[in-house]
Design an enzyme around this catalytic site. Sequence first.
Site, PDB file in Angstrom:
ATOM      1  CG  ASP A  49      -3.313 -28.896 -48.560  1.00 45.86           C
ATOM      2  OD1 ASP A  49      -3.148 -28.093 -49.494  1.00 45.86           O
ATOM      3  OD2 ASP A  49      -3.508 -30.111 -48.723  1.00 45.86           O
ATOM      4  CD  GLU A  89      -5.822 -25.953 -51.129  1.00 41.81           C
ATOM      5  OE1 GLU A  89      -5.829 -26.243 -52.338  1.00 41.81           O
ATOM      6  OE2 GLU A  89      -6.260 -26.713 -50.248  1.00 41.81           O
TER       7      GLU A  89
END
Length: 277
Positions: A49, A89
Amino acid sequence: VLGGRRRLVWTTFTPAQVDVDVRNKTTRDYLLRILDTLASAGTTLVRLDAVGYAVKTRGSTGFMTEDTFAFIDEMTAWSRERGMEVLVEVHSYFESQIAIASRVDLVYDFALPPLVLHALMTSDGEPLRRWLEIRPVNAVTVLDTHDGIGVIDVGADANDRSRAGLLTPEQVDALVEGIHARSGGGSRLATGAAASNLDLYQVNCAFYDALGRDDARYLMARALQLFTPGIPQVYYVGLLAGHNDVELLQRTGVGRDVNRHYYSADEVEQALARDVV
């Protein structure tokens, strides 16, 4: 204050999230323990992330540098050694997304949502067509997520404006203003410096509202998402063709909350009865 004296720490997002030095042995051992724990629990996919901000390199922006790519390579190798795939991401210039995709198992196609909006609202499908020709196919396709609709993903390179984006600056401006207009101004209240936003390059808006609650265009948008090569991910508010929750936004003052409505059981039943859903 730590150990009786004041220490300076790096907080990319909020004071509640302190960054760690990924070059430090203690940190690296910690990351490996996390991966070992995930693998032992049967995890098959690891999501990195906001990894674009993971490495701080002196004299640079610290975002998507050569050191960042090296760290992604390391995390990918460690994960694959443990039988897990890697999903990265990151919101960034579209060529960076293509470069990342060649090194990992999956990336998010964050360019798709704004390009679909542009195509459906202007009848200009050329930017979307071009992206479909060059995009990585090992992608998770989205229209909406718990965050906003990305703009940086289709714009010019933030570090070198001579590198054109998938949309021109004028098209990006028109896209953003169009979303604000079609959402009745709800997205404007939730976007940019207006509402304690972490990311100034995203428009916070429910995708159904971004299309002016037009059922035909919304179904067409979902068809484009589902038939684009990749693994489709449908966000729960989008699944129910949900509206902007301006009341929640005003209560919390957090821009992203406009697209994070808390559904009651009755609201879910009502949504499921709508033709568009």
